[in-house]
Each structure stands twice: as C-alpha cells, then as structure tokens.
Write a protein that holds these residues in place. Sequence first.
Motif, PDB file in Angstrom:
ATOM      1  N   LEU A  89       0.829  -1.200   0.000  1.00 16.52           N
ATOM      2  CA  LEU A  89       0.000   0.000   0.000  1.00 16.52           C
ATOM      3  C   LEU A  89       0.869   1.259   0.000  1.00 16.52           C
ATOM      4  N   GLN A  90       1.907   1.296   0.817  1.00 19.74           N
ATOM      5  CA  GLN A  90       2.796   2.455   0.847  1.00 19.74           C
ATOM      6  C   GLN A  90       3.477   2.681  -0.502  1.00 19.74           C
ATOM      7  N   ALA A  91       3.876   1.595  -1.162  1.00 18.99           N
ATOM      8  CA  ALA A  91       4.531   1.722  -2.463  1.00 18.99           C
ATOM      9  C   ALA A  91       3.588   2.340  -3.488  1.00 18.99           C
ATOM     10  N   GLN A  92       2.323   1.933  -3.463  1.00 17.49           N
ATOM     11  CA  GLN A  92       1.380   2.507  -4.416  1.00 17.49           C
ATOM     12  C   GLN A  92       1.105   3.965  -4.112  1.00 17.49           C
ATOM     13  N   LEU A  93       0.964   4.293  -2.841  1.00 15.92           N
ATOM     14  CA  LEU A  93       0.731   5.687  -2.465  1.00 15.92           C
ATOM     15  C   LEU A  93       1.872   6.573  -2.951  1.00 15.92           C
ATOM     16  N   ALA A  94       3.084   6.091  -2.815  1.00 18.75           N
ATOM     17  CA  ALA A  94       4.245   6.868  -3.264  1.00 18.75           C
ATOM     18  C   ALA A  94       4.250   7.011  -4.782  1.00 18.75           C
ATOM     19  N   ALA A  95       3.917   5.921  -5.497  1.00 14.97           N
ATOM     20  CA  ALA A  95       3.939   5.951  -6.958  1.00 14.97           C
ATOM     21  C   ALA A  95       2.883   6.892  -7.526  1.00 14.97           C
ATOM     22  N   ALA A  96       1.734   6.987  -6.866  1.00 10.30           N
ATOM     23  CA  ALA A  96       0.625   7.802  -7.365  1.00 10.30           C
ATOM     24  C   ALA A  96       0.478   9.109  -6.600  1.00 10.30           C
ATOM     25  N   GLN A  97       1.509   9.496  -5.881  1.00 13.88           N
ATOM     26  CA  GLN A  97       1.409  10.663  -4.995  1.00 13.88           C
ATOM     27  C   GLN A  97       0.967  11.920  -5.733  1.00 13.88           C
ATOM     28  N   ALA A 102      -3.152  16.046  -6.632  1.00  9.48           N
ATOM     29  CA  ALA A 102      -3.900  16.883  -7.569  1.00  9.48           C
ATOM     30  C   ALA A 102      -5.404  16.658  -7.428  1.00  9.48           C
ATOM     31  N   THR A 103      -5.796  15.409  -7.246  1.00 12.54           N
ATOM     32  CA  THR A 103      -7.224  15.105  -7.102  1.00 12.54           C
ATOM     33  C   THR A 103      -7.762  15.651  -5.785  1.00 12.54           C
ATOM     34  N   LEU A 104      -7.000  15.508  -4.721  1.00 10.75           N
ATOM     35  CA  LEU A 104      -7.423  16.067  -3.436  1.00 10.75           C
ATOM     36  C   LEU A 104      -7.576  17.584  -3.529  1.00 10.75           C
ATOM     37  N   GLU A 105      -6.685  18.223  -4.234  1.00  6.69           N
ATOM     38  CA  GLU A 105      -6.781  19.677  -4.409  1.00  6.69           C
ATOM     39  C   GLU A 105      -8.038  20.032  -5.199  1.00  6.69           C
ATOM     40  N   ARG A 106      -8.332  19.257  -6.242  1.00  6.40           N
ATOM     41  CA  ARG A 106      -9.514  19.525  -7.077  1.00  6.40           C
ATOM     42  C   ARG A 106     -10.802  19.330  -6.286  1.00  6.40           C
ATOM     43  N   LEU A 107     -10.799  18.400  -5.335  1.00  7.11           N
ATOM     44  CA  LEU A 107     -12.016  18.098  -4.575  1.00  7.11           C
ATOM     45  C   LEU A 107     -12.148  18.916  -3.289  1.00  7.11           C
ATOM     46  N   ALA A 108     -11.151  19.706  -2.975  1.00  7.04           N
ATOM     47  CA  ALA A 108     -11.206  20.500  -1.742  1.00  7.04           C
ATOM     48  C   ALA A 108     -12.435  21.403  -1.740  1.00  7.04           C
ATOM     49  N   GLY A 109     -13.203  21.345  -0.672  1.00  6.23           N
ATOM     50  CA  GLY A 109     -14.395  22.184  -0.547  1.00  6.23           C
ATOM     51  C   GLY A 109     -15.582  21.710  -1.358  1.00  6.23           C
ATOM     52  N   GLN A 110     -15.480  20.517  -1.962  1.00  2.00           N
ATOM     53  CA  GLN A 110     -16.546  20.007  -2.819  1.00  2.00           C
ATOM     54  C   GLN A 110     -17.208  18.778  -2.186  1.00  2.00           C
ATOM     55  N   VAL A 111     -18.460  18.542  -2.551  1.00  2.00           N
ATOM     56  CA  VAL A 111     -19.176  17.335  -2.142  1.00  2.00           C
ATOM     57  C   VAL A 111     -19.895  16.782  -3.364  1.00  2.00           C
ATOM     58  N   GLU A 112     -20.348  15.554  -3.242  1.00  2.00           N
ATOM     59  CA  GLU A 112     -21.148  14.942  -4.307  1.00  2.00           C
ATOM     60  C   GLU A 112     -22.610  14.909  -3.890  1.00  2.00           C
ATOM     61  N   ILE A 113     -23.482  15.279  -4.823  1.00  2.00           N
ATOM     62  CA  ILE A 113     -24.922  15.147  -4.627  1.00  2.00           C
ATOM     63  C   ILE A 113     -25.467  14.324  -5.785  1.00  2.00           C
ATOM     64  N   ASN A 114     -26.190  13.264  -5.459  1.00  2.00           N
ATOM     65  CA  ASN A 114     -26.745  12.382  -6.474  1.00  2.00           C
ATOM     66  C   ASN A 114     -28.230  12.666  -6.669  1.00  2.00           C
ATOM     67  N   VAL A 115     -28.643  12.703  -7.923  1.00  2.00           N
ATOM     68  CA  VAL A 115     -30.050  12.932  -8.257  1.00  2.00           C
ATOM     69  C   VAL A 115     -30.522  11.806  -9.166  1.00  2.00           C
ATOM     70  N   LYS A 116     -31.575  11.134  -8.764  1.00  2.00           N
ATOM     71  CA  LYS A 116     -32.199  10.100  -9.576  1.00  2.00           C
ATOM     72  C   LYS A 116     -33.592  10.562  -9.973  1.00  2.00           C
ATOM     73  N   ALA A 117     -33.909  10.430 -11.257  1.00  2.00           N
ATOM     74  CA  ALA A 117     -35.232  10.771 -11.772  1.00  2.00           C
ATOM     75  C   ALA A 117     -36.016   9.484 -11.972  1.00  2.00           C
ATOM     76  N   MET A 118     -37.126   9.352 -11.270  1.00  2.00           N
ATOM     77  CA  MET A 118     -37.971   8.159 -11.335  1.00  2.00           C
ATOM     78  C   MET A 118     -39.336   8.550 -11.919  1.00  2.00           C
TER      79      MET A 118
END
Length: 251
Positions: A89-97, A102-118
């Motif tokens: 796990l540590q090796a993968q974290l280092a490889a994809a650091q 970058a993804t954590l920075e992009r998601l900072a202050g954001q949330v997901e809201i899901n909408v389903k139309a039935m």
Amino acid sequence: MAVDALYVYAIVRAGTPLPEEAVGVGSPPAELRTVGAGPVTAVVSAAPAKLRARRRDLMAHQNLLTGLAEAGPVLPMRFGAVAPDEGTLQAQLAAAQAHHLATLERLAGQVEINVKAMPARDALAALVTGEATIRRLRDEARRRPGYEANVRLGQAVAAALSRRATEAGQQALRGLASMARATATGPDVQGCALNVSFLVARADTDRFRATAEQFAAAHQEHVDLHVAGPLPCYSFVGTRAPALPLAVGGG
C-alpha cells in the motif's frame, strides 16, 4: 484472508484527523489508523477474516468517509477494498502521490450530490389527460377487455411514464448543472430514468438541494426526483492514477 491484509477506506492528505467516534469494519470493530507516504495517507484497519456487506459494516464505512470529508478532501474507496499488506500500500501511495495530491486539491471544498429521476407515482390521471395514445388504448381495453389489450395498455403506460420522467430529468439536469463544477452519469438503476451525480461546492449544498426540490414540486406529475447528499466524492475521483493493489474482500 491474509493476516497482514488491510481494509482501505480512503486516501486523504497527511495530517487529516480521524473522526473521534468513527469505527472500523468487522466484529468487534477494527481499530482505525493511517498508513502514510509523504503528503498523502490511507485510512485503514485490519481486514476482517470474513468480510460481508452487512449493514453495520456498510454504515461504519460510510460514516467514516462522511466524517473525514468534514475535515478536508477525501478520495473514497468503495466498500470491500483490501490491500495485501502495508508495504504494498505504501509503495502505491508513493507511486501515485502526484495524482492523489492533484485530485485532493480539485475536490477541496466540494461534495457529491446524487439525483435520480424516477417515473412519477400516482400520475396515471395526468398521463391519460395528456397522452392521446394512452386514452385510445384505455378505451380499446374497455370496449374489448382481454389479456392482449391490457398488455398493450400497460406497456404504453410504462413507456410514457419513463419518457416523461426522462424529459423532466433532462430538464432538471440542465438547470442543476449550472450550479455544479462537474457532473457524472451513474450506472443504470432499474426503474430509474436518470442517475446523475453533481460535484457541488459544500457552501452551495443547501441551495442546490432547495433548487432540486422546487423543480420536483413543479413537475411532480412527470417525475419523482430523489436527491441524496452531501456524499463523499465517489464519482469524481478519476481513473488516471495507477490502480491501488486492492481486491474486493470475501469470505
């Protein structure tokens, strides 16, 4: 399952506090800890010998992710993700650091809201009023009742309800998308005309939900909108990073 296996809940920035009352999966609940690699860290616990999608474990997983998201951006893992050992796990974290940061920075202050139309419930009266084809098939079934007439009517009603829900859902999508940073189409769900997640600024969550609810009330004869969130940003993590060395846990 291997003794050293780790159940992985999420990837976060180093130093992100663990929610005080959160617990891990398993019985008894496993102790939560982190496995770090520089500025990113994974939230883990010992993997249960037999992992099942029990409600208690599903809720423990979800509640931890929700608590982590209150403290900062999170890259959530789906339920059942298991790493073979800490070193892997540590090796993968280092490889994809770089990607994780970058993804954590992009998601900072954001949330997901899901909408389903039935398709709207109890909308048959409005459907008959607005659809000439449905009125004709209904009248034919009344004049000449029988299995085939009922099947034709039922199929036409189901198709019309789905079409009206899709059209209303697409209209809602256009209106709500302007309030979101990104959208992601979700998997097909039986009986669901539209399944879309929105990446929304946490500060705009209440306004987004209120807008969705106002639309739902104005179009209740066409569509039932199911709004879920705020949620961890499952749909916006991306797939460009090297895959975590994870397997779905089993018995």
